[in-house]
Design a protein around this motif. Structure first.
Motif, short mmCIF file in Angstrom:
data_model
loop_
_atom_site.label_atom_id
_atom_site.label_comp_id
_atom_site.label_asym_id
_atom_site.label_seq_id
_atom_site.Cartn_x
_atom_site.Cartn_y
_atom_site.Cartn_z
N ALA A 158 -1.57 -10.93 -6.98
CA ALA A 158 -0.49 -10.00 -6.64
C ALA A 158 -0.74 -8.64 -7.29
CB ALA A 158 0.86 -10.56 -7.08
N LEU A 159 -1.17 -8.65 -8.56
CA LEU A 159 -1.51 -7.39 -9.22
C LEU A 159 -2.67 -6.70 -8.52
CD1 LEU A 159 -1.32 -8.27 -13.04
CD2 LEU A 159 0.37 -7.07 -11.66
N PHE A 160 -3.64 -7.48 -8.10
CA PHE A 160 -4.81 -6.92 -7.40
C PHE A 160 -4.38 -6.29 -6.07
CE2 PHE A 160 -8.71 -7.71 -4.73
CZ PHE A 160 -9.48 -6.73 -5.33
N PHE A 161 -3.50 -6.96 -5.35
CA PHE A 161 -3.00 -6.41 -4.10
C PHE A 161 -2.23 -5.12 -4.32
CE2 PHE A 161 0.37 -5.96 -0.93
CZ PHE A 161 -0.38 -5.92 0.24
N ALA A 162 -1.37 -5.12 -5.33
CA ALA A 162 -0.60 -3.90 -5.65
C ALA A 162 -1.54 -2.77 -6.05
CB ALA A 162 0.39 -4.20 -6.78
N PHE A 163 -2.58 -3.10 -6.79
CA PHE A 163 -3.53 -2.10 -7.25
C PHE A 163 -4.31 -1.49 -6.09
CE2 PHE A 163 -7.79 -1.05 -8.99
CZ PHE A 163 -7.41 -0.14 -9.95
N MET A 164 -4.74 -2.32 -5.15
CA MET A 164 -5.54 -1.84 -4.03
C MET A 164 -4.70 -1.16 -2.96
SD MET A 164 -8.52 -2.55 -5.05
CE MET A 164 -9.34 -1.98 -3.58
N ALA A 220 -16.02 -3.90 -0.04
CA ALA A 220 -15.23 -4.32 -1.21
C ALA A 220 -15.34 -5.82 -1.44
CB ALA A 220 -13.77 -3.93 -1.01
N MET A 221 -15.50 -6.59 -0.38
CA MET A 221 -15.70 -8.03 -0.52
C MET A 221 -16.95 -8.34 -1.32
SD MET A 221 -13.40 -10.06 0.69
CE MET A 221 -11.91 -9.96 1.69
N PRO A 255 -7.42 -21.89 -7.20
CA PRO A 255 -8.62 -21.15 -7.59
C PRO A 255 -8.38 -19.64 -7.50
CG PRO A 255 -9.16 -22.89 -6.00
CD PRO A 255 -7.66 -22.78 -6.05
N LEU A 256 -8.78 -18.93 -8.54
CA LEU A 256 -8.57 -17.49 -8.59
C LEU A 256 -9.28 -16.78 -7.45
CD1 LEU A 256 -7.50 -14.99 -10.09
CD2 LEU A 256 -9.59 -15.04 -11.47
N GLY A 257 -10.51 -17.19 -7.17
CA GLY A 257 -11.29 -16.52 -6.13
C GLY A 257 -10.60 -16.55 -4.78
N ALA A 311 -7.89 -13.47 -0.56
CA ALA A 311 -6.73 -13.36 0.33
C ALA A 311 -6.01 -12.03 0.12
CB ALA A 311 -5.77 -14.52 0.08
N ALA A 312 -5.87 -11.61 -1.13
CA ALA A 312 -5.20 -10.33 -1.42
C ALA A 312 -5.97 -9.16 -0.82
CB ALA A 312 -5.07 -10.15 -2.93
N LEU A 313 -7.29 -9.20 -0.91
CA LEU A 313 -8.11 -8.11 -0.36
C LEU A 313 -8.05 -8.11 1.16
CD1 LEU A 313 -9.88 -5.77 -1.20
CD2 LEU A 313 -11.85 -7.30 -1.14
#
Length: 373
Positions: free
Chosen positions: A14-20, A51-52, A215-217, A222-224
């Motif tokens: 969620a933080l990654f999605f908000a950041f991107m 980015a992937m 799993p974090l990955g 999914a966020a990206l």
């Protein structure tokens, strides 16, 4: 010494999605449409694919060096002095990025909603809010942003749905009026902002708990992907509604929100939607400030990154007031200089560290004594 804080894999995603997504979803449609014209909607797809690759490298290093940030495993891979050398441009980059985001928030309010308010007031309030949130810790950030992200996405959905009557699909044709080169140029701009910033998340990725069931990955990918879809739809809608003006209309989604009108009952909702959209930039400001304090604490080998929050915030505020004399200078810095700078200062060093780590792993595989000391 601070008590170690941890967040779940979902919260980190969620933080990654908000950041991107934060500041990009309101800012990127116009410059991409200006660079790639009708084919601008393809540019974020190409940039998202690049980015992937960065995300795959980041997750590879995270798995190989669990619990370590980019600075930590860079010291292990290439040595302390080379890491220190790489950290200097990285610190400059993150500080500039933080200041640019705040400048953009101030520019949005000054040009769209609060034209009589001095920019310094907006900059101060945004940075103060971000600083207090960072002082609260990453757990507070994760819980808060998990509630704010749906608000931002709801605002985007409202815009895309309620401007349906204004869609003109013929505006997408011809698909490549200037050939493929403008689309590649647009992908380069989109890669510089926001996708090259993916590597900065290597500084806080170790704060995610190891969860076998989540799993974090998987959540990061999914966020990206969701981020790519959101940017794709935003640019596509901007082109279909605004046509040739899509490249000229700054803050495209806000301009689309001004068109919303339902039976003379629901209208003039752009202010509410504008605030919801700018929440994304506030979230990114907070995460960027947090990343900067982590980098500083790692470089100085400090165990308490929170002591740097307010000094860094004050310095960022001073930068926002002194860096640019005119909006044209800011535009050139963000969309001309920035893609090259972040590629050379962050992406290239990150990829070099990844390559060295990969070849070190290959040389130390079982049965091969050539890499042993």
């Amino acid at each position: 010494m601070n008590k170690q804080e941890w967040i779940s894999s979902k919260q980190m995603a969620a933080l990654f999605f908000a950041f991107m997504t934060g500041s990009s979803i309101i800012n990127i449609p116009a410059p991409l449409a200006g660079a790639a014209k009708n084919g601008a909607w393809l540019s974020p797809l190409l940039a998202n694919a690049m980015a992937m690759l960065l995300l795959a490298c980041m997750l590879y290093l995270h798995r190989r060096y669990p619990g370590m940030t980019f600075i930590d495993y860079s010291r292990k891979i290439i040595g302390n002095w080379l890491t220190l050398l790489l950290s200097i441009p990285l610190l400059i980059l993150v500080m500039l990025d933080l200041s640019y985001i705040v400048l953009d928030i101030g520019g949005f309010f000054a040009s769209s909603m609060m034209q009589a308010t001095p920019p310094v007031v907006i900059h101060f309030l945004v940075l103060l809010t971000a600083a207090l949130t960072v002082r609260g810790g990453i757990e507070v950030m994760a819980r808060l942003f998990s509630m704010l992200i749906p608000v931002m996405l709801l605002a985007v959905m409202i815009i895309l749905i309620f401007v349906l009557p204004y869609y003109h699909p013929e505006s997408l044709l011809p698909l490549f009026p200037g050939g493929i080169k403008p689309v590649v140029h647009g992908a380069y701009l989109a890669f510089g902002f926001p996708y090259a910033e993916t590597v900065l998340f290597a500084m806080i990725l170790p704060l995610a708990r190891q969860e076998k069931e989540n799993p974090l990955g998987k959540w990061m990918v999914a966020a990206l992907l969701i981020n790519g879809i959101a940017l794709f739809l935003s640019i596509l809608s901007s082109i279909m509604v605004l046509g040739p003006l899509a490249g000229e209309a700054k803050y495209s989604l806000f301009q689309l929100a001004r068109l919303i009108q339902v039976q003379n009952i629901i209208e003039r909702v752009e202010s509410i939607i504008g605030i919801a959209l700018i929440v994304g930039s506030l979230m990114k400001t907070t995460i960027m400030l947090f990343i900067f304090t982590v980098i500083v604490s790692k470089v100085l080998k400090s165990h308490d990154e929170k002591i740097f929050v307010f000094p860094v915030t004050l310095f960022a505020l001073l930068l926002t007031l002194t860096m640019f004399n005119h909006e044209v200078e800011f535009f050139e810095a963000v969309y001309v200089v920035w893609p090259l700078f972040i590629t050379m200062a962050a992406v290239v060093p990150f990829m070099l560290v990844t390559l060295v780590a990969f070849f070190k792993e290959e040389s130390l595989k079982p049965g091969d004594d050539s890499g042993k000391v």
